[in-house]
Design a protein around this motif. Structure first.
Motif, short mmCIF file in Angstrom:
data_model
loop_
_atom_site.label_atom_id
_atom_site.label_comp_id
_atom_site.label_asym_id
_atom_site.label_seq_id
_atom_site.Cartn_x
_atom_site.Cartn_y
_atom_site.Cartn_z
N SER A 161 4.98 -0.81 6.94
CA SER A 161 6.19 -0.66 6.12
C SER A 161 5.82 -0.38 4.67
CB SER A 161 7.00 -1.94 6.18
OG SER A 161 6.35 -2.93 5.40
N VAL A 162 6.83 -0.32 3.82
CA VAL A 162 6.58 -0.12 2.39
C VAL A 162 5.75 -1.27 1.83
CG1 VAL A 162 8.74 -1.24 1.62
CG2 VAL A 162 7.70 0.53 0.21
N ALA A 163 5.90 -2.45 2.43
CA ALA A 163 5.13 -3.61 1.95
C ALA A 163 3.63 -3.36 2.08
CB ALA A 163 5.53 -4.85 2.75
N ASP A 164 3.26 -2.62 3.12
CA ASP A 164 1.84 -2.41 3.40
C ASP A 164 1.17 -1.41 2.46
OD1 ASP A 164 1.51 -4.08 5.87
OD2 ASP A 164 3.18 -2.82 6.46
N ILE A 165 1.97 -0.68 1.70
CA ILE A 165 1.36 0.30 0.79
C ILE A 165 1.54 -0.11 -0.67
CG2 ILE A 165 1.69 2.20 2.42
CD1 ILE A 165 3.93 3.19 0.45
N LEU A 166 2.15 -1.26 -0.86
CA LEU A 166 2.49 -1.71 -2.21
C LEU A 166 1.34 -2.50 -2.81
CD1 LEU A 166 5.02 -1.64 -4.04
CD2 LEU A 166 5.77 -3.73 -2.91
N VAL A 167 0.92 -2.12 -4.02
CA VAL A 167 -0.14 -2.91 -4.67
C VAL A 167 0.38 -3.72 -5.85
CG1 VAL A 167 -1.99 -1.38 -3.93
CG2 VAL A 167 -0.94 -1.02 -6.16
N ASP A 200 0.62 -14.22 -4.04
CA ASP A 200 1.17 -12.87 -3.85
C ASP A 200 2.65 -12.86 -4.26
OD1 ASP A 200 1.83 -10.32 -2.99
OD2 ASP A 200 2.29 -11.03 -0.96
N THR A 201 2.89 -12.75 -5.55
CA THR A 201 4.30 -12.73 -5.99
C THR A 201 4.97 -11.39 -5.71
OG1 THR A 201 3.47 -12.25 -8.20
CG2 THR A 201 4.08 -14.54 -7.74
N THR A 202 4.18 -10.35 -5.43
CA THR A 202 4.79 -9.08 -5.03
C THR A 202 5.68 -9.33 -3.81
OG1 THR A 202 2.82 -7.91 -5.77
CG2 THR A 202 4.31 -6.70 -4.32
N GLY A 203 5.16 -10.12 -2.88
CA GLY A 203 5.87 -10.40 -1.64
C GLY A 203 7.22 -11.06 -1.86
N LEU A 204 7.33 -11.81 -2.95
CA LEU A 204 8.60 -12.47 -3.25
C LEU A 204 9.74 -11.47 -3.41
CD1 LEU A 204 10.00 -15.18 -4.02
CD2 LEU A 204 9.33 -14.73 -6.38
N PHE A 205 9.37 -10.27 -3.89
CA PHE A 205 10.41 -9.28 -4.19
C PHE A 205 10.55 -8.22 -3.08
CE2 PHE A 205 8.65 -10.92 -8.15
CZ PHE A 205 9.80 -11.44 -8.73
#
Lengths: 469, 405
Positions: A161-167, A200-205
């Protein structure tokens, strides 16, 4: 007459300029719906910012005036806007620039309001693409909106998903403060990796429906544009065999895209001239990418073996050639007779899919008569997302018929509630699916989310009511 | 209030699925770009109603009685050049159901403009244009008696009857007289004894349809059809894309059937070149790019009558001329902003669109931009003047006139 919101309009105009603020009823009504059959939700004012700084200032104004913010990306959601009424709608689509292409780190940083098609074709000019390259609505859907909805779609069989390409992200918090996540949290580092430097605060959003912050920039992985492609289409008489074939195929992860069509869609595409589909019960369609002819042919040969081992019969690959070389062109269409449509995509382990499918038909059995009377149809197609199948169970109706629309809303809700109880993982949630998902949370989990929301957003400013928060 | 005319499009309006592809996505040569020139123009704020999706949603509210006609709504619907790109790029619109396209955006906007006109919600400028045209048969606030003043002295006086009538149009009669002169000279060069309607030529009615005064448009159309019949013509030649579109489409939609062969001058010119009747004698040593007018392109696609190849064929036949295409051409041509009543309604927005198109033309490296529409000519010329561009604007009939004897 002075508008009841004139002070708010003035404050917003001071930030973005009066041209990009409107409390005109015509403009507000034009923002009152997404692409779902849900009734309108009319805001007080619409604003179109162009920068992170402007978004941050808007959020501060909203806190000062204690008015909610409704965040809008491409506006093509199928789930309804947040509950309630009034507030500020932020149209993010002016924020549509590619900020930085970092070829050494193999990442691209974009403003969150860019849509997938504009980003993809701009990247193509430089010879790159994101591995996952957007939802099927990517001609309108924005990168920010996709992250809020944990989108899957094009490239998901191989890349997730988009989560997997997000850094990493740049996020305006509900207080108006701005943070960076991922390696971007280190002011001395490049934006190149999501993990490390703390939690991993990216994951929060991701998948937060915009309740925890407004994404203003996203940094995404890129790959060299895959020049070589191969396609395969296989007809199956038996759904279980088709699922076993896709399941085995996913243990090898060779295909970029895999789609499953069921009888009604096969009939439609067959009628439109896609060879071998007209009478097919089930058909599996494969799209392979690579960087040399040898590479894609090897992948294709392996796929052939797996499909045939499970009794798949090869037919000309008209569907995957059309669907995957012309991405974003399937979704923006009506039903075959000009009907509106709605669906609720979700993920389910590939081998569990046949049981889920049975579930829908048990639910639909309750509505057979009204569906016939109101000319409501039900078609199904699915997409493989890594280890899962993502069914798109589509209800079609004639939108001019208000009663039909209301019946569809009822059937759609019934399907969603049953799907959740059977272990479905919905990802784009919005109002309609979000409140049903939230009701399925355990008390402890919901309390955890609520305390996060209260800490981050003490005035409950951002997309209030979504996920029942 | 009487039943809204736009309700006759209710099925189409409810077919919009609000996918938003009318805003920013058009696939072309492996590129994506914005669909609506208004959203690209920095003179509009680009809110939802500046797209087909937003407009169609507002019409649903109007039809459902949840939104009354109002001045701002009128402004949103008149701020549109009706370039038809939203129709061309919409996958719903491009699907046929029972032989008809499923969602005809521009027809819907124009039907609603008729409702706005009926409700008195047109701009003072448009009101002035309509009143003047009713009286003097042209939208340029010029005297009808001056209509034929464009006629140059160096041409043979055309007859008022004949097999072939040249319908000059108001823009070329009163403003771009150079185009009328060139067209007439060219037709006479090949020995066509082309007739003019002189004072019997009235405005074709296109601006009236675009503004929403269908009754006046019909009156003008009926007059013109009768005048052409009285002139004994079998063929009508146009150098104006707008007039050509009006005769070809609008007259039919008003329930009239012009019983003539309708030819754009460039189509006829190519035929004459192919038949050896018009020979190109001189070089034209310029780099030239060509702008497809909406009215001879996207507006005619649905009846497969688009004029895309003829001007290009002509340009390629001219020795010394280096033809360079812009990025967005043919069905993807980027509107110059003049049409749909936008130039008279909001000149600032209209010119911004023209400047955007001019910028694209400049990007080709050409020194000349050419087209086959006097209204595109006007807007692009104004953009050239306002931006001190190095480019020059010529109508293609002018270029042909220069290179033929």
């Amino acid at each position: 007459m002075v508008s009841p919101h004139s002070a708010l309009v003035e404050a917003l105009s001071n930030i973005v300029g009066s041209k990009f603020v409107s409390d005109d009823i015509n403009v507000r009504l034009a923002y009152s719906r997404d692409a779902s059959p849900e009734p309108p939700r009319v805001c007080d004012v619409v604003v179109r910012p162009s920068s992170t700084e402007e978004v941050a200032e808007i959020v501060k104004v909203a806190n000062r005036f204690k008015v909610p913010i409704i965040i809008r990306g491409g506006g093509a959601g199928l789930v309804g806007l947040p509950p309630g009424s009034g507030g500020i709608t932020i149209d993010m689509t002016r924020m549509s620039k590619i900020v930085e292409l970092d070829e050494t780190s193999m990442t691209v940083t974009v403003q969150a309001g860019i849509n997938w098609s504009l980003m993809t074709y701009d990247l193509k000019k430089k010879g790159y693409r994101t591995p996952f390259y957007g939802p099927f609505s990517g001609g309108a859907a924005t990168v920010g909106g996709s992250i809020s909805n944990a989108s899957v779609g094009l490239g998901s069989a191989k890349y997730g998903s988009v989560a997997d390409i997000l850094v990493g992200l740049e996020v305006v918090l509900p207080t108006g403060d701005v943070i960076r996540t991922g390696s971007g949290a280190n002011p001395y580092a490049k934006k190149f990796t999501r993990w490390g430097f703390g939690p991993d605060t990216t994951g929060l959003f991701i998948g937060d429906q915009g309740v925890f912050g407004i994404k203003t920039e996203a940094s995404l992985k890129i790959i060299p544009w895959p020049d070589e492609q191969a396609f395969g289409s296989y007809v199956f008489q038996d759904l279980e065999k088709a699922c076993r074939a896709m399941h085995e195929l996913q243990s090898k992860r060779r295909a970029t895209n895999i789609a499953l069509l069921e009888p009604d869609f096969n009939r439609i595409f067959g009628k439109a001239g896609f060879r071998g589909l007209a009478d097919a019960p089930f058909s599996v369609h494969i799209h392979v990418e690579g960087y040399s002819k040898d590479e894609v042919e090897k992948h294709k040969a392996l796929i052939d073996d797996i499909m045939k081992k499970h009794d798949g019969q090869e037919v000309p690959p008209d569907f995957p050639i059309w669907n995957f070389t012309r991405p974003w062109e399937w979704q923006p269409r009506t039903g075959p007779l000009g009907q509106a449509w709605i669906t609720a995509c979700y993920k389910v382990p590939i081998l569990d899919y046949p049981a889920h499918r049975d579930l829908w038909y048990r639910v639909l059995d309750k509505y057979r008569e009204v569906m016939k009377e109101k000319r409501i149809d039900f078609y199904v197609a699915s997409l493989v997302v890594e280890n899962a199948l993502d069914p798109m169970n589509v209800l079609y109706w004639f939108d001019k018929d208000e009663e039909a629309r209301e019946w569809v809303r009822k059937i759609w809700r019934d399907l969603i509630e049953n799907e959740i109880r059977y272990g479905a993982i919905h990802y784009w949630l919005g109002k309609v699916i979000g409140e049903r998902v939230a009701r399925a949370y355990t008390g402890v989990y919901f309390d955890f989310l609520r305390s996060l929301k209260r800490t981050l957003d003490p005035n409950n400013i951002l997309n209030p009511g979504l996920l029942l928060l | 209030m009487s039943e809204l005319f736009v309700k006759s499009y209710i099925d189409e309006i409810y077919r919009c699925i609000r996918c938003g592809y009318c805003r920013d996505f058009a696939r072309y040569r492996d590129a994506a770009y914005k669909v609506c020139p208004l959203r690209e123009a920095d003179t509009t704020p680009g809110f939802e109603p500046y797209s087909a999706r937003g407009r169609l949603m507002l019409l649903r509210f109007v039809i459902e009685g949840k939104l009354q006609l109002n001045e701002k709504l009128a402004e949103l619907f008149y701020t549109c050049p009706t370039c038809r790109n939203c129709w061309d790029k919409c996958y719903v619109a491009q699907t046929r159901l029972e032989g008809k396209y499923m969602l005809n955006t521009v027809e819907i906007y124009e039907a609603f403009r008729h409702d706005l006109f009926k409700a008195g919600l047109i701009s003072p400028r448009h009101k002035e244009i309509l009143e003047w045209t009713e009286k003097e048969h042209n939208p340029y606030l010029e005297k009808h008696e001056d209509r034929v003043k464009w006629l140059p002295e160096d041409v043979k006086q055309p007859p008022s009857r004949g097999d072939v009538v040249y319908f000059v149009g108001c823009t070329s009669s009163y403003r771009q007289k150079n185009i009328a002169s060139a067209t007439l000279r060219l037709l006479q060069k090949v020995g066509i004894n082309v007739a003019l309607l002189y004072g019997d030529e009235w405005c074709c009615g296109s601006p009236m349809i675009r503004i929403g005064h269908r009754e006046l448009a019909r009156k003008l159309a009926e007059h013109n059809i009768n005048a052409i019949k009285n002139a004994g013509a079998k063929t009508v030649v146009f150098s104006c894309a707008g007039c050509y579109r009006a005769f070809k489409i609008d007259y039919q939609e008003l329930g009239l059937q012009p019983p003539f062969e309708l030819r754009h001058a460039i189509d006829l010119a190519l035929q004459l070149i192919n038949e050896g009747k018009l020979s190109i004698k001189k070089e034209f040593k310029h780099k030239v790019t060509y702008h497809d007018p909406c009215h001879t392109g996207r507006h005619l696609v649905h009846m497969r009558a688009e004029i895309f190849e003829q001007p290009r064929e002509v340009l390629k036949r001219i020795p010394g001329l280096e033809f360079i295409e812009m990025e967005r051409v043919r069905r993807n041509s980027w509107c110059c902003g003049a049409g749909g009543g936008l130039r008279s309604y909001n000149p600032q927005v209209s010119l911004t669109l023209a400047k955007n198109r001019l910028r694209e033309a400049e990007g080709t490296g050409a020194d000349i931009i050419t087209s086959i529409c006097p209204f595109c000519y006007r807007n692009l010329s104004d953009a050239i003047q306002m931006t001190d561009s190095h480019m020059k604007m010529y109508d293609l009939m002018e270029i042909l006139d220069m290179v033929t004897e």
